[in-house]
Design an enzyme around this catalytic site. Sequence first.
Site, mmCIF file in Angstrom:
data_model
loop_
_atom_site.group_PDB
_atom_site.id
_atom_site.type_symbol
_atom_site.label_atom_id
_atom_site.label_comp_id
_atom_site.label_asym_id
_atom_site.label_seq_id
_atom_site.Cartn_x
_atom_site.Cartn_y
_atom_site.Cartn_z
ATOM 1 N N ARG A 1 0.807 -1.218 0.000
ATOM 2 C CA ARG A 1 0.000 0.000 0.000
ATOM 3 C C ARG A 1 0.844 1.275 0.000
ATOM 4 O O ARG A 1 0.405 2.313 -0.446
ATOM 5 C CB ARG A 1 -0.938 -0.001 1.209
ATOM 6 C CG ARG A 1 -2.129 -0.907 0.968
ATOM 7 C CD ARG A 1 -3.107 -0.836 2.070
ATOM 8 N NE ARG A 1 -2.444 -1.132 3.334
ATOM 9 C CZ ARG A 1 -3.074 -1.340 4.480
ATOM 10 N NH1 ARG A 1 -4.376 -1.262 4.533
ATOM 11 N NH2 ARG A 1 -2.440 -1.619 5.578
ATOM 12 N N LYS B 1 15.234 -26.482 4.375
ATOM 13 C CA LYS B 1 16.538 -26.610 5.034
ATOM 14 C C LYS B 1 17.299 -27.788 4.438
ATOM 15 O O LYS B 1 16.743 -28.862 4.239
ATOM 16 C CB LYS B 1 16.361 -26.839 6.543
ATOM 17 C CG LYS B 1 15.899 -25.583 7.284
ATOM 18 C CD LYS B 1 15.850 -25.844 8.778
ATOM 19 C CE LYS B 1 15.133 -24.733 9.509
ATOM 20 N NZ LYS B 1 15.966 -23.593 9.836
ATOM 21 N N HIS C 1 6.177 -27.317 11.255
ATOM 22 C CA HIS C 1 7.558 -27.794 11.113
ATOM 23 C C HIS C 1 7.778 -29.186 11.721
ATOM 24 O O HIS C 1 8.360 -30.058 11.101
ATOM 25 C CB HIS C 1 8.538 -26.830 11.794
ATOM 26 C CG HIS C 1 8.357 -25.403 11.402
ATOM 27 N ND1 HIS C 1 8.063 -25.019 10.117
ATOM 28 C CD2 HIS C 1 8.440 -24.249 12.112
ATOM 29 C CE1 HIS C 1 7.974 -23.699 10.059
ATOM 30 N NE2 HIS C 1 8.190 -23.204 11.260
HETATM 31 C C1 BG6 Z 1 8.964 -19.961 12.584
HETATM 32 C C2 BG6 Z 1 8.283 -19.722 13.893
HETATM 33 O O1 BG6 Z 1 8.108 -20.607 11.699
HETATM 34 O O2 BG6 Z 1 10.123 -20.745 12.800
HETATM 35 C C3 BG6 Z 1 9.217 -19.033 14.864
HETATM 36 O O3 BG6 Z 1 7.142 -18.928 13.690
HETATM 37 C C4 BG6 Z 1 10.497 -19.805 14.985
HETATM 38 O O4 BG6 Z 1 8.615 -18.887 16.129
HETATM 39 C C5 BG6 Z 1 11.081 -20.137 13.616
HETATM 40 O O5 BG6 Z 1 11.404 -19.025 15.725
HETATM 41 C C6 BG6 Z 1 12.258 -21.084 13.751
HETATM 42 O O6 BG6 Z 1 12.884 -21.216 12.521
HETATM 43 P P1 BG6 Z 1 14.405 -21.577 12.412
HETATM 44 O O7 BG6 Z 1 14.654 -21.679 10.950
HETATM 45 O O8 BG6 Z 1 15.171 -20.473 13.066
HETATM 46 O O9 BG6 Z 1 14.581 -22.871 13.132
#
Ligand code: BG6
Length: 487
Positions: A46, A179, A236
Amino acid sequence: IPVQPFDYVVFGATGDLTKRKLIPALYHRFLDGQFDEKSQIIGASRSQLSDADFQQVARDAVTQFVEKDYQDAGVIDRFVKIFSYVSIDVSKPEEAGDLGKKLREDPKIVRAFYLAVAPDLFEPIAEFLAKKKYYRRDARVVIEKPLGHDLASSVEINDGIAKIFNEDQVYRIDHYLGKETVQNLLALRFANALFEPIWNSAHIDHVQLTVSESVGAGTRGYYDESGALRDMIQNHMLQLLCLVAMEPPASDDADALRDEKLKVLRALRPITNGEVSTKTVRGQYRGVKSETAAVAGYQEELPDDKKGSRTETFVALKAEIENWRWSGVPFYMRTGKRMASRVSEICIQFKPIPHSIFDHAEGAPRPNKLIIRLQPDEGVKLMMMIKDPGPGGMRLREVPLNLSFAQQFTERTPEAYERLLLDVIRGNQTLFMRRDELEAAWRWVDPIREAWNHANEPPQPYSAGTWGPSGSIALIERDGRTWYEEN
Ligand code: BG6
């Protein structure tokens, strides 16, 4: 391998995700020659910005978030030139800048829309794109969590997107899948003959998944609405569980892989109201003070209107997969903020040897463990028993057969987004969550949250800088097991 030229439109162009993750990731891929000036990155939001302003945003993002060793002035100058900007408020389509002037009609130029915005804007943006005829049947749309806060809201978000885009156009990011070490799980399991025959309940005692972080969460705006179960487990951690537990897919085709992950999610045994107190633990960190330092607790970090929140910053749980391969093999998961250190790790613990001949030895044989370390110090370790060297009789010792990626490879490990952003251009959905997977994950997670609400108990406290509440230790010790921690 260079990708086809593209027009990448990023909605939410001035937001944090764009600056911290997307622009640095694209820069690295540009630096490596995977695309060049034939591609465009078009920011949309925006704010009223000029092309030059947005190029400055890109430049700042590179200087701030790309490692110094990779900042090359000449490359940065070329890179920022592919950035341009249109101001768009989708609620006022008649006033929107003319994105159509920037998008190229050549079908060989891949068109992708990255929606780095809140999910309530997904549907309005999708409709805007259709209405303005920016939509193409071969265009791609990229979205990212939070994709709902429960099954119903997730269905609503998916339905909104599905009004315009077909599932084969939708790329749902779970950055864990980007990753390197997570993808390595696939190589480890399916490019080696060694593991597959023993990858089952006959040989594996249990599996542990740990994603601990040392950072806090109380100052992150969204976190209090979310909590660890939604923020980490639903996405995750369940994705990691799927990659460990799935059957070998028939090919590397995106749907072959996603079909197998889906089967795992569907085989997860529901955790009922009655079981929630023995199979799950929720915690919240407390501050700690010593003479030299002080770390605030979650409550202290929260803004005044949120104080008293019962949001969990830690979860441990015991998941079970009801199928032939995994019957009787628990998957223990734990994740939390402000824990002792930042570690993401999978520990596969094998069964003990059936009979020990070492009655007179020093040290008893311990079960083998395969440790897959996702971050930091990426690598794979197989913990084995050996005889301690020396003439002093049989002394048994546990040692790692250690594959450290940093020692083995000199290449820099790419960030998750580097892979994922270009997979969108390649049209490869393998590392993206399919709608049914996402919904199956919610279907398993929702009853846990409902059971917690029903029990109406506060989260267990744990001190910042520890491995979580004592209840999480009890959760696994009740089964005669312990959490793996590198010593
Ligand atoms: C994110 C979460 O999806 O993943 C965060 O919302 C978290 O809370 C992050 O810190 C962790 O990702 P990574 O790649 O640092 O392990």
